[in-house]
Design a protein around this motif. Structure first.
Motif, PDB file in Angstrom:
ATOM      1  N   ILE A  32      73.248  -0.011   5.985  1.00  0.00           N
ATOM      2  CA  ILE A  32      72.614   0.864   7.115  1.00  0.00           C
ATOM      3  C   ILE A  32      72.522   2.174   6.556  1.00  0.00           C
ATOM      4  O   ILE A  32      73.217   2.461   5.575  1.00  0.00           O
ATOM      5  N   PRO A  33      71.580   2.886   7.189  1.00  0.00           N
ATOM      6  CA  PRO A  33      71.065   4.467   6.604  1.00  0.00           C
ATOM      7  C   PRO A  33      71.994   5.290   7.681  1.00  0.00           C
ATOM      8  O   PRO A  33      72.771   4.930   8.601  1.00  0.00           O
ATOM      9  N   THR A  34      72.829   6.300   7.038  1.00  0.00           N
ATOM     10  CA  THR A  34      73.605   7.215   7.475  1.00  0.00           C
ATOM     11  C   THR A  34      72.859   8.204   8.418  1.00  0.00           C
ATOM     12  O   THR A  34      71.725   8.454   8.454  1.00  0.00           O
ATOM     13  N   GLY A  35      73.569   8.709   9.219  1.00  0.00           N
ATOM     14  CA  GLY A  35      73.279   9.841  10.096  1.00  0.00           C
ATOM     15  C   GLY A  35      72.053   9.290  11.529  1.00  0.00           C
ATOM     16  O   GLY A  35      71.743  10.445  11.978  1.00  0.00           O
ATOM     17  N   VAL A  36      71.791   8.124  11.387  1.00  0.00           N
ATOM     18  CA  VAL A  36      71.166   7.507  12.688  1.00  0.00           C
ATOM     19  C   VAL A  36      72.102   6.326  13.318  1.00  0.00           C
ATOM     20  O   VAL A  36      72.447   5.644  12.520  1.00  0.00           O
ATOM     21  N   LEU A  42      67.630   6.056   0.335  1.00  0.00           N
ATOM     22  CA  LEU A  42      68.218   5.002  -0.521  1.00  0.00           C
ATOM     23  C   LEU A  42      67.994   3.651   0.303  1.00  0.00           C
ATOM     24  O   LEU A  42      67.699   2.728  -0.195  1.00  0.00           O
ATOM     25  N   PHE A  43      68.335   3.913   1.592  1.00  0.00           N
ATOM     26  CA  PHE A  43      67.905   2.797   2.473  1.00  0.00           C
ATOM     27  C   PHE A  43      66.653   2.178   2.566  1.00  0.00           C
ATOM     28  O   PHE A  43      66.357   1.036   2.354  1.00  0.00           O
ATOM     29  N   ARG A  44      65.879   3.091   2.666  1.00  0.00           N
ATOM     30  CA  ARG A  44      64.376   2.795   2.572  1.00  0.00           C
ATOM     31  C   ARG A  44      63.926   2.012   1.271  1.00  0.00           C
ATOM     32  O   ARG A  44      63.134   1.187   1.124  1.00  0.00           O
ATOM     33  N   GLN A  45      64.472   2.682   0.228  1.00  0.00           N
ATOM     34  CA  GLN A  45      64.162   2.199  -1.351  1.00  0.00           C
ATOM     35  C   GLN A  45      64.867   0.661  -1.382  1.00  0.00           C
ATOM     36  O   GLN A  45      64.141  -0.201  -1.728  1.00  0.00           O
TER      37      GLN A  45
END
Ligand SMILES: [Cu+2]
Length: 343
Positions: free
Chosen positions: A135-139, A209-212
């Motif tokens: 998961i991405p952080t902050g959302v 990094l999540f998008r990558q």
């Protein structure tokens, strides 16, 4: 690693909702302890007074003291406290039911005896993985939870509340990680023999990094014939595959040979994008080498553990649906090395 931290929502959270739950848990514990102590003291006082005030009538039978009144006091004190706890619990549950802002990512997690399939639906993607949720952080991240067999429960104590996973329906919950890290998750509803070993990890990474990672995850696995055809395809930085020797006992034979072995022996149950293996009965193994654990969080993803797993899954995780695959030690070593290269 933080992924092996104790499974307790009382030990500090990695998100605002986990901190809210932590406060609730400690508050309830303190209140319950105080109620037990107060009621115990009142009962002791009641017993002592009853003995002292006991009236022995002419028939030799003891009369009543004022102990009953003290019990009423005890009930009168504990009832409003319990009512306040119920209201507090209700308010926290309502607060955590929905994320504070629109979720940026939606992920489907389906429970199976005893592993997890994970599907990413971010930005039109439809990517399958297993036993690890990135998961991405902050959302806030929306989770759609289902079960393939019996009732399970999705629980990441440091990131949020539990949610049941029930056959025939989709439940929703959400997570939000404040900072990057690996967070331990666990099935929290008894679901059969290997319930205790039905774990997973949540890996929180920065949004960039999540998008990558997501773009990489959508590709065929690095290590398959299809990926080798694409010279530009390589693992993303910071997510390199497990170390696999290029020479020596665990070295690769030509990829076509070992991939064909996998497709014929394992492809009925497992999928690896970029090969003809497309089974759905077991975990999707595309990019398997980039995962931190195997056997649903049970063992570190190392070449030695994978070899042990392939040799006899029932010895490692009794009751698991994966059968022993007939492979010679040499084939098994090459198969393990090939799987670890799927990054
Ligand atoms: Cu379970």
């Amino acid at each position: 690693m933080s992924g092996s931290a104790p499974l307790s929502y009382m030990a500090g959270g990695g998100s605002r909702s986990a901190q809210t739950l932590q406060t609730l848990a400690w508050g309830f514990s303190a209140i319950c302890t105080a109620v037990v102590v107060i009621v115990a003291v009142l009962i002791l006082i009641s017993i002592r007074r009853s003995r002292r005030a006991a009236i022995v009538g002419p028939d030799g039978i003891a009369g009543e003291g004022d102990g009953l009144m003290l019990i009423w006091w005890g009930l009168g004190l504990s009832f409003p406290v319990l009512a306040a706890m119920a209201v507090w619990n209700f308010l926290v549950t309502r607060q955590l039911a929905e994320p504070p802002s629109k979720p940026g990512v939606t992920i489907e997690v389906t429970a199976h005896q005893w592993w997890w399939s994970v599907r990413y639906l971010a930005g039109g993607a439809n990517i399958s993985a297993a036993n690890e949720v990135v998961i991405p952080t902050g959302v806030p991240v929306r989770l759609q939870l289902a079960s393939n067999d019996v009732i399970h429960d999705f629980w990441v104590p440091k990131l949020g509340p539990k949610m049941d996973m029930i056959p025939g329906q989709t439940n929703q919950t959400w997570l939000e990680a404040d900072r990057p890290g690996v967070y331990r998750g666990q099935c929290a509803e008894y679901c059969g023999l290997e319930h205790a070993r039905m774990a997973f990890t949540v890996r929180a990474v920065t949004p960039a990094l999540f998008r990558q990672w997501l773009a990489h995850e959508a590709q065929p696995a690095y290590g398959t014939n299809a990926a080798f055809d694409n010279a530009a395809h390589s693992p993303p930085s910071g997510m390199s595959p497990s170390g696999v020797p290029s020479e020596g006992p665990g070295a690769m034979l030509p990829e076509q040979t070992i991939q064909a072995t996998f497709e014929s022996r394992c492809g009925a149950c497992h999928a690896v994008r970029g090969t003809s293996a497309g089974g759905i009965a077991g975990p999707d193994l595309t990019h398997f080498g980039s995962r931190g654990t195997i056997a649903a969080g049970w063992m570190a993803n190392t070449l030695a553990n994978l070899d042990r797993w392939l040799q006899d899954p029932q010895a490692v995780k009794p009751g698991v649906k994966m059968p022993r695959v007939q492979l010679t030690p040499n084939e098994r070593g090459r198969m393990a090395a090939w799987l670890e290269r799927l990054s």
